[in-house]
Design an enzyme around this catalytic site. Sequence first.
Site, PDB file in Angstrom:
ATOM      1  N   GLY A  41       1.150  -1.149  -0.441  1.00  0.00           N
ATOM      2  CA  GLY A  41       0.311   0.277   0.214  1.00  0.00           C
ATOM      3  C   GLY A  41       1.065   1.248   0.702  1.00  0.00           C
ATOM      4  NE  ARG A  42       2.764   3.402  -4.091  1.00  0.00           N
ATOM      5  CZ  ARG A  42       4.375   4.011  -4.737  1.00  0.00           C
ATOM      6  NH1 ARG A  42       4.285   4.875  -4.941  1.00  0.00           N
ATOM      7  NH2 ARG A  42       5.223   2.902  -4.797  1.00  0.00           N
ATOM      8  N   GLY A  43      -0.066   5.333   0.063  1.00  0.00           N
ATOM      9  CA  GLY A  43      -0.686   6.705   1.044  1.00  0.00           C
ATOM     10  C   GLY A  43       0.454   8.561   0.878  1.00  0.00           C
ATOM     11  N   GLY A  92       3.718   7.772   2.431  1.00  0.00           N
ATOM     12  CA  GLY A  92       4.470   6.920   2.622  1.00  0.00           C
ATOM     13  C   GLY A  92       4.416   5.619   1.698  1.00  0.00           C
ATOM     14  CB  VAL A 101       2.486   0.138   3.947  1.00  0.00           C
ATOM     15  CG1 VAL A 101       2.657  -0.657   4.574  1.00  0.00           C
ATOM     16  CG2 VAL A 101       1.609   1.529   4.338  1.00  0.00           C
ATOM     17  CG  ASP A 156      -6.018  10.698   5.779  1.00  0.00           C
ATOM     18  OD1 ASP A 156      -6.778  10.913   4.688  1.00  0.00           O
ATOM     19  OD2 ASP A 156      -4.722  10.605   5.108  1.00  0.00           O
TER      20      ASP A 156
END
Length: 726
Positions: free
Chosen positions: A440-442, A445, A447, A553
């Site tokens: 995952g990413r957001g 950063g 993951v 968030d």
Amino acid sequence: MANRDQPVNGRSSKLSLLKTGNLILSDAGKFTVWETNTQSLSSVHLSLYNTGNLVLQNVEGVTLWESFDFPTDTLLPRQLLTRNTRLVSSRSQTNYSSGFYKLLFDNDNILRLLYDGLEVSSVYWPDPWLVSWDAGRSTYNSSRIAVLDTFGNFSSSDDFTFMAADYGLNLHRRLRIDYDGNVRLYSWDEEAQTWFVSWQVIQRPCKIYGICGANSFCTYIVGFDRKCSCLPGYKMKNLTDWSNGCESEFQLSCSRNESSFLLLPRVEFFGYDYGFFPNYTFDECKNLCLQLCNCIAFQFTFYREDGSSDCYPKTRLLNGYRSPDFPGDLYLRLPENNLLSYTNSIQDFKLVCSSKGTVQLDRTYKRSPDNRIVKFMLWFACGVGGVEIICIFLVWCLSSRTQQASNVDKQDCLVAVTGFRRFTYAELKKATKDFNAEIGRGAGGIVYKGVLPDNRVVAIKLLNESNQGEGEFLAEVSIIGRINHINLIEMWGYCVEGKRRLLVYEYMEHGTLSQNLSSHALDWKKRFDIAAGTAKGLAYLHEEFLEWVLHCDVKPQNILLDSNYQPKVADFGLSKLQNRNLENASFSRIRGTRGYIAPEWVCNLPITSKVDVYSYGIVVLEMVTGKGPTKGVHAIDSGGETEPKRLVAWVREKRNEAAAMTSWLEEIVDPILESSYEKGKMETLITVALKCVEEEREARPSMSQVAEMLLCQENDSHSDDLGISL
């Protein structure tokens, strides 16, 4: 921008295309702020083309109005700059109203940059002292037209051309006159998702007129960075805006006996001279300024090559800058009795070793015939000093080792009690197999999935680079490490090496709520439990933990599901920690995800825990309906036509129609659930969610109240009374 000097309320104003063919912008009071003043007997349509041009046309294809004819501060590829258009900068980086700098065609057919300040106006590019042909321009073509093509090539009718550093097709570009008066060409970097400068007209920004205001000067700090400073004896008029310049702290007398001059080496103020006096000596230039009541300084330039000099008495001090390349100096006129106090104001100026700055002293020095005693005392002092330095070094080494041992003991103790430890970058790199298993990413950063040496499966988040110091990062991590709640993701460790910042979390088998919403794995009971558990976790962050933490968030991507589909809120530690005594503290920039952001962010209001309550309400509505907040909901209006609606408005509309239509739940509930849900619980959940997404934050419940309402409903599923007291 059509209304840059008349901004409207973003929540209550609207842009309307009338049947008459007029496009109007009306504010909250229904007053027309801006309009195209167009008319058409046939129907019209408004289209936004891929070039960036917004075009109003009738059915015959005749263009009635287009945005390309009315640029603000930006020129897009294939958009023409003509005799009737100009680019005008913004007032500042955050104030988008009309600024002081303009790019336009002058009456002599030359493309120029103009500073149009509060008191004066002046052309500053091309250099005003150059005639057109010396500047490489032609005045003969009167078409006055310029354009940037799709390859990054700019050409003007006065023969001025330039080419982007990344010349070529398939790149997004825009030419803009920035608030600092410089014209820059920006290109879009698709990989880094950011704009970068591929060309700019002025390489030495201190030479831009009016950049620091009156009675101040511009200096270069590092590279092309600049700094504005008031002249000695002057202070800023407006502490937040350098364009207003500086004002004097003294009264200057016309009497020559009451004035003196302070040397400011390598400083030039161009323009606003009383006159130009070549071949004047320094004393002649000084006496000339003293004789003039309106002379507040004089510029003296001395050329070593031929021994000539120029004198420029100044009546105003504008457009000042300091550069080691400038061969002259400025002599600032100040009251004689205050001269010594102002001398301390020029510490930033370096010594200038010029011929007129050195004086031959009329004296000689003789060496003392016997200085053995002095030598002995000097050697003795050096020996004692050396011994002291060695002792200090030994003490420092011993204390450093003691401190390191203490830190190791503390860290071992923390690991033994909580399992929270500091990892090395090499350990985490090995655990993730060189950061290959991305899960995952957001915005914060990326993951990765990893396996520790003790076979524990973990999620490792590599944070984006920031300017946060190691001490500040460790302080925040230590707080996050102490957070322990069944519905909050548990942090097992961290890593900080140089600019690298990594966080180690427990691994969740079923991923995020977002990944599971469209599957049949989440039945009604699981969804209700997820809503209740998430509320408990957020309530703990807001009210039960020693340090109040705002998430800022909350969204399905940040709600993880364990092996039993129990929710665990993640990423709560990346937001700014909220101190109990700072109830009205605000954040410096918007944090969150489109569709889940509370109205307070957009309206620039103080941020409280109610922003998380709003985002939570959106998440619950998304779980209930299976529809995302940003994609919109297609509803059928009274005329039988399909129109898009926002998720919140759509659910409210269906609920308000409940009196006339009892099947409103079936219309909004996710079809995946089919009819397998408890009606009373579902109505309560929707009611709570709608209270959470109220526009006014005071009308929203706290997360502890939300958790309590859902808990009561869970304990008493037969209760149909929805009279919830907040």
